[in-house]
Design a protein around this motif. Structure first.
Motif, short mmCIF file in Angstrom:
data_model
loop_
_atom_site.label_atom_id
_atom_site.label_comp_id
_atom_site.label_asym_id
_atom_site.label_seq_id
_atom_site.Cartn_x
_atom_site.Cartn_y
_atom_site.Cartn_z
N ALA A 18 61.18 17.29 45.61
CA ALA A 18 61.94 15.97 44.82
C ALA A 18 62.82 16.69 43.66
CB ALA A 18 60.96 15.02 44.00
N GLY A 19 62.38 18.06 43.30
CA GLY A 19 63.28 18.48 42.13
C GLY A 19 64.68 19.02 43.25
N LEU A 24 72.55 16.80 40.97
CA LEU A 24 73.76 16.28 40.43
C LEU A 24 74.25 15.14 41.26
CD1 LEU A 24 75.65 19.69 39.77
CD2 LEU A 24 75.00 18.06 38.15
N GLY A 25 73.67 15.15 42.42
CA GLY A 25 74.20 13.91 43.64
C GLY A 25 73.65 12.77 43.21
N ASN A 26 72.20 12.66 42.13
CA ASN A 26 71.87 11.41 41.41
C ASN A 26 72.42 11.03 40.36
OD1 ASN A 26 69.66 12.93 43.18
ND2 ASN A 26 68.44 11.22 42.98
N VAL A 313 71.11 17.60 28.69
CA VAL A 313 70.23 18.34 28.88
C VAL A 313 69.68 18.09 30.38
CG1 VAL A 313 67.90 18.99 28.10
CG2 VAL A 313 69.69 18.95 26.59
N LEU A 314 69.35 16.64 30.36
CA LEU A 314 68.87 16.06 31.64
C LEU A 314 69.63 16.49 32.98
CD1 LEU A 314 67.88 12.46 31.92
CD2 LEU A 314 69.42 13.10 33.43
N ALA A 318 68.20 18.47 36.17
CA ALA A 318 68.44 18.15 37.40
C ALA A 318 69.31 19.15 38.26
CB ALA A 318 69.17 16.77 37.51
N ALA A 319 70.35 19.75 37.99
CA ALA A 319 71.22 20.60 38.53
C ALA A 319 70.35 21.93 38.93
CB ALA A 319 72.48 21.02 37.67
#
Ligand code: PHE
Length: 452
Positions: A18-19, A24-26, A313-314, A318-319
Motif C-alpha cells: 500500500a505504501g 504523490l499520485g494520491n 511532511v505527509l 507518501a512519496a
C-alpha cells in the motif's frame, strides 16, 4: 534461492505494498485531476476503474512476481519459456528505473516545502507562492540537493533489506501518514463554508461525464496503484506462498482509494472555504494549497503553520514509500541478474537515478539545452514512462497472463495451489483476457490524442 528475502507478516505485505501505491499520485495528482474533471463523477468512475480493472491487473503482476520469486525481469523470463514475452519484464524494470529519478525530483520539492514550512517561509500572498514555486523548480542547486537527499534516505532504507528496511519503515511511515491525513481532514472540514467542498467531492453532477473524464479516471487508477512499473511484481516476489493474492490486492486498492478520497477531503473543503477554484492543475499542491492554508487559518496563524508543515511532511512520507518500491525494482534486478551484493546494487541505483533526477530537475529552467522538441527532459520522462511505457507494459502483462501463460499456473497462484476456493477465478480471467487490455488500449490512444 531458498534463502531469498521475504516479508515477515501479512500486515507487512499490505502496508509495504500500500505504501508503494499511496504516493504523490494520491495526494498530488488525484485532487487536481478530480478538480479538473468535475469532482464527484470523476471519483465514482475512478473507484469503479480501481475495482474492476485495477485489481485484476494488480493480481496479474502479483502472480508473475510470486511465481517467479525473483526480480521482475527474471520473473517474466521464467514464465515466458524462452519467448520474447520475457521482454515485458525488462521493460517493467526500465520503466521503474527511469521513473525513479523523475519521481525523486518531485519528492525533493516536497522535502523543500517541509523545510520552508518549518522555517516559516511559506507565508505570503498568492503571488508570493507562485514565484516561490517557479523559482524553486528552476533553481540550479536546491532541488538537485533535495533530490539527492531523498534518494539518500531511500537508499538507507533499501540497504537494510526487505524485512528490516522496507517492511519496518512501512510499518512506521504508513500509520503516521494516516494519522496526519485524518488530522488535516478534520481541520479542513471544520472551516466555515467547508460544506461546499464536501458537496463538490460527493454530490455527482452526471452532466459532467465526458470520455475525457472517463479516460482520465482510468489512467489515474493505474498510475495510483503502481501498475506496470515492476513494483507490484517485485514486492510480490517477497510475499509468502500463503498470501491470498486477491485479498491483498483488494485491501491495497481500498486503502489507496481511501487515501485519495481523504486527500480530496483535506484539500477541497479548505479551498472552497476561501473561495479558491480547485481546478488549477498540477500546481494545486505547491502553489494553490499553501495559499489556501495561509488564508483559511489567517486568524489562527499557529494552526496554519502546523497544518502546512504536517501536510508537506505527509506528502514527503507518501512519496518516500513509493520511491522505496521504485528503487527496489532496480536494486533487486541488479542484485540478482549481475550477482552483486544488495549494497552494491543499491549504491548503483541510487547514484544513477540521482544523475537522471539532477538532469530532469535542471531541465526545468536552470540549464538551457535540456529540452528536446519543445519539451523539457523532465516532461519527457513523465510522458515516456507514464503515457507510453505504463500502458504498453500493463497491456502486455494482461495479454501475457490471459492468453499465454498456462491457466493451470495462473490458477495455482490464484488459489495458493488449490488451498483457496478461487470463486472469482473465471471472472478474473475474463477481465484480464478482454476487459483490461481493451480499457488500457483506450487510455493509451486517448493519451496520445487519437481518441477524444
Ligand atoms: N502509485 C504511486 C502514486 O500514487 C506512483 C507510483 C507509480 C509509485 C509507480 C511507484 C510505481 O504516487
Amino acid at each position: 534461492m531458498n534463502d531469498r528475502a521475504n516479508f515477515g507478516s501479512k500486515l507487512g505485505v499490505i502496508l509495504a505494498t500500500a505504501g508503494s501505491a499511496v504516493g504523490l499520485g494520491n495526494v498530488w495528482r488525484f485532487p487536481y485531476m478530480a478538480g479538473q474533471n468535475g469532482g464527484a463523477v470523476f471519483i465514482i468512475i475512478y473507484v469503479v476503474c480501481v475495482l474492476l480493472l485495477g485489481i485484476p491487473c494488480m493480481i496479474s503482476e502479483f502472480i508473475v512476481g510470486r511465481h517467479g520469486q525473483a526480480n521482475t525481469a527474471r520473473a517474466f523470463r521464467l514464465l515466458s519459456r524462452g519467448t520474447p514475452w520475457a521482454l515485458i519484464g525488462y521493460m517493467g524494470v526500465l520503466t521503474g528505473f527511469l521513473i525513479t529519478g523523475y519521481y525523486a525530483v518531485v519528492s525533493g520539492w516536497c522535502l523543500q516545502y517541509v523545510w520552508a514550512s518549518l522555517i516559516g517561509h511559506l507565508q505570503g500572498d498568492p503571488e508570493y507562492f507562485r514565484t516561490y514555486f517557479t523559482e524553486l523548480s528552476s533553481d540550479p542547486v536546491k532541488p538537485v540537493c533535495w533530490t539527492v537527499i531523498i534518494l539518500g534516505i531511500t537508499y538507507l532504507i533499501i540497504e537494510h533489506g526487505v524485512r528490516n528496511g522496507i517492511e519496518k519503515a512501512s510499518k512506521v511511515l504508513m500509520p503516521t501518514l494516516f494519522v496526519l491525513l485524518l488530522l488535516i481532514v478534520c481541520a479542513s472540514c471544520m472551516l466555515p463554508g467547508a460544506e461546499k467542498g464536501i458537496e463538490f467531492l460527493f454530490k455527482p453532477d452526471f452532466s459532467k461525464i465526458t470520455s475525457d473524464v472517463f479516460l482520465s479516471a482510468l489512467g489515474q487508477s493505474f498510475y495510483s496503484l503502481s501498475i506496470a512499473m515492476g513494483c507490484l511484481c517485485t514486492y510480490a516476489s517477497y510475499f509468502s506462498k500463503n498470501t491470498n493474492l486477491t485479498h491483498a490486492a483488494t485491501q491495497i486498492a481500498i486503502i489507496d482509494c481511501l487515501v485519495a478520497i481523504l486527500a480530496g477531503l483535506m484539500i477541497f473543503p479548505a479551498a472552497f472555504s476561501v473561495g479558491v477554484e480547485p481546478d488549477s492543475g498540477p500546481s494545486l499542491i505547491f502553489i494553490t494549497l499553501p495559499n489556501v492554508f495561509a488564508q483559511a487559518f489567517s486568524d489562527l496563524p499557529v494552526v496554519g503553520y502546523c497544518i502546512s508543515l504536517l501536510f508537506f511532511v505527509l506528502l514527503s512520507l507518501a512519496a518516500l514509500t513509493s520511491l522505496m518500491s521504485l528503487h527496489e525494482v532496480s536494486t533487486a534486478f541488479f542484485q540478482e541478474e549481475f550477482l552483486m551484493t544488495r549494497k552494491t546494487a543499491a549504491v548503483i541505483v541510487t547514484v544513477t537515478t540521482a544523475v537522471i533526477g539532477a538532469f530532469c530537475s535542471l531541465s526545468l529552467g536552470a540549464v538551457q539545452g535540456l529540452s528536446f522538441f519543445g519539451k523539457a527532459l523532465f516532461d519527457w520522462f513523465d510522458f515516456i514512462t507514464g503515457q507510453i511505457f505504463l500502458p504498453v507494459v500493463g497491456f502486455l502483462t494482461c495479454i501475457f497472463i490471459g492468453w499465454f501463460v498456462s491457466h493451470k499456473i495462473v490458477r495455482d497462484e490464484f488459489t495458493n495451489r488449490g488451498t483457496l476456493p478461487g470463486r472469482f477465478f473465471h471472472f478474473y480471467i475474463f477481465l484480464v483476457k478482454y476487459v483490461c487490455p481493451l480499457a488500457i488500449l483506450f487510455i493509451f490512444l486517448h493519451q496520445l490524442g487519437f481518441l477524444n
